[in-house]
Design an enzyme around this catalytic site. Sequence first.
Site, PDB file in Angstrom:
ATOM      1  N   ARG A  70       0.809  -1.224   0.000  1.00  0.00           N
ATOM      2  CA  ARG A  70       0.000   0.000   0.000  1.00  0.00           C
ATOM      3  C   ARG A  70       0.840   1.272   0.000  1.00  0.00           C
ATOM      4  NH1 ARG A  70      -3.843  -2.928  -1.999  1.00  0.00           N
ATOM      5  NH2 ARG A  70      -5.113  -4.100  -0.514  1.00  0.00           N
ATOM      6  N   ARG A 133       1.406 -13.801  -5.074  1.00  0.00           N
ATOM      7  CA  ARG A 133       1.267 -13.445  -3.656  1.00  0.00           C
ATOM      8  C   ARG A 133       1.574 -14.673  -2.796  1.00  0.00           C
ATOM      9  NH1 ARG A 133      -4.596 -11.227  -2.840  1.00  0.00           N
ATOM     10  NH2 ARG A 133      -3.818 -10.831  -0.723  1.00  0.00           N
ATOM     11  N   HIS A 164      -5.285 -17.229   3.116  1.00  0.00           N
ATOM     12  CA  HIS A 164      -6.697 -17.083   3.425  1.00  0.00           C
ATOM     13  C   HIS A 164      -7.235 -18.483   3.712  1.00  0.00           C
ATOM     14  CE1 HIS A 164      -5.494 -13.850   0.651  1.00  0.00           C
ATOM     15  NE2 HIS A 164      -6.295 -13.074   1.367  1.00  0.00           N
ATOM     16  N   HIS A 176     -13.263 -10.718  -4.239  1.00  0.00           N
ATOM     17  CA  HIS A 176     -13.585  -9.291  -4.206  1.00  0.00           C
ATOM     18  C   HIS A 176     -14.798  -8.996  -5.094  1.00  0.00           C
ATOM     19  CE1 HIS A 176      -9.372  -9.194  -2.848  1.00  0.00           C
ATOM     20  NE2 HIS A 176      -9.711  -8.095  -2.220  1.00  0.00           N
ATOM     21  N   ASP A 248     -12.000 -11.522   6.571  1.00  0.00           N
ATOM     22  CA  ASP A 248     -11.657 -10.688   5.429  1.00  0.00           C
ATOM     23  C   ASP A 248     -12.733  -9.603   5.325  1.00  0.00           C
ATOM     24  OD1 ASP A 248     -10.254  -9.784   3.231  1.00  0.00           O
ATOM     25  OD2 ASP A 248     -10.179 -11.725   2.227  1.00  0.00           O
TER      26      ASP A 248
END
Length: 337
Positions: A70, A133, A164, A176, A248
């Site tokens: 980020r 990732r 996850h 998402h 999440d």
Amino acid sequence: MRPVILDVEGYELDSEEKEILAHPLVAGIILFTRNYYDIEQLKALVKDIRRYAGNELLIAVDHEGGRVQRFRDDFTRLPSAGSLIEKNDMKTACELAFSSAWVMASELIACDIDFSFAPVLDLNGISNVIQNRAFSSSITETVTLAEAYINGMKSAGMVSTGKHFPGHGSVEADSHTALPVDSRSELEIFTKDIKPFENLIKKGALDAVMPSHVVYSQCDLQPAGFSSYWLDDVLRTRLGFKGVVISDDLSMHGASFVGNHLSRAESAIQAGCDLILACNDRSGAVSILDNLKVKPTAQYHAVNQLRSTKNKFILPLNKNPIWIKNKQMLMQLSEQF
């Protein structure tokens, strides 16, 4: 119990956010790219968040490395987990994993941020949202590299969050934007995807676990983050996990099938989540704060543990020899990715 982790909109707090921070259900804040301009601005924002909260609270961020980092300008460029083993032997990859995690953690802690939601323990498979990732498609490589990464985090004073659970790598859809369904057998999931979590829990390496918004249809019809089967029967009872379970983001499409934001929050907590993320939908988050009824749980002490290991560095990072050494290693690696 304060179970809710929220977000804020920009570089500074607005008047509504200052009021929300003092709400008795707010446990923390997650920061995003939109909250970062430069390091001094970030430190000022974090200071204001803590000041208006009144109570000590968690401040977190997704700062894995690679495409999920980020804060970029003035922060060390971090490699993706998958790049560590691509061009290196295992010994070198583990050293880089440790260094990457140590630098990540030390730079965030220097800004008074408690932790990053890391590492990703999914096996690299067909998932476009996971890809590099993940450390590897191999269980052994994933466990070995993740343990080195976690050791780097803990050496700098940061707790770990494995995600996850029980594994997002074998579904193509992105939670998402959709509700992924993994139709593989329970046997396959338990002999493959769940193994990194199981092994690291046995080693006592994981402080927190984040479940996926994926339905494993041969095991349970609820997404894992809303499933007492996955969170209580499997994670707590079968695997013996004693740490904190963090949902999440409840605003993700993969959570929408549970109901409105309040229903999602209630279902996640009832299933076994200790903390819930409610981001990128202010009205949904406010509806949770206005209406959620919670009771203290046995995990309240464990939730506090997420901030108890935080250190403050005596030396500025640019004068810290460990930071300088690790940063140089990562700069050399950055030429490869």
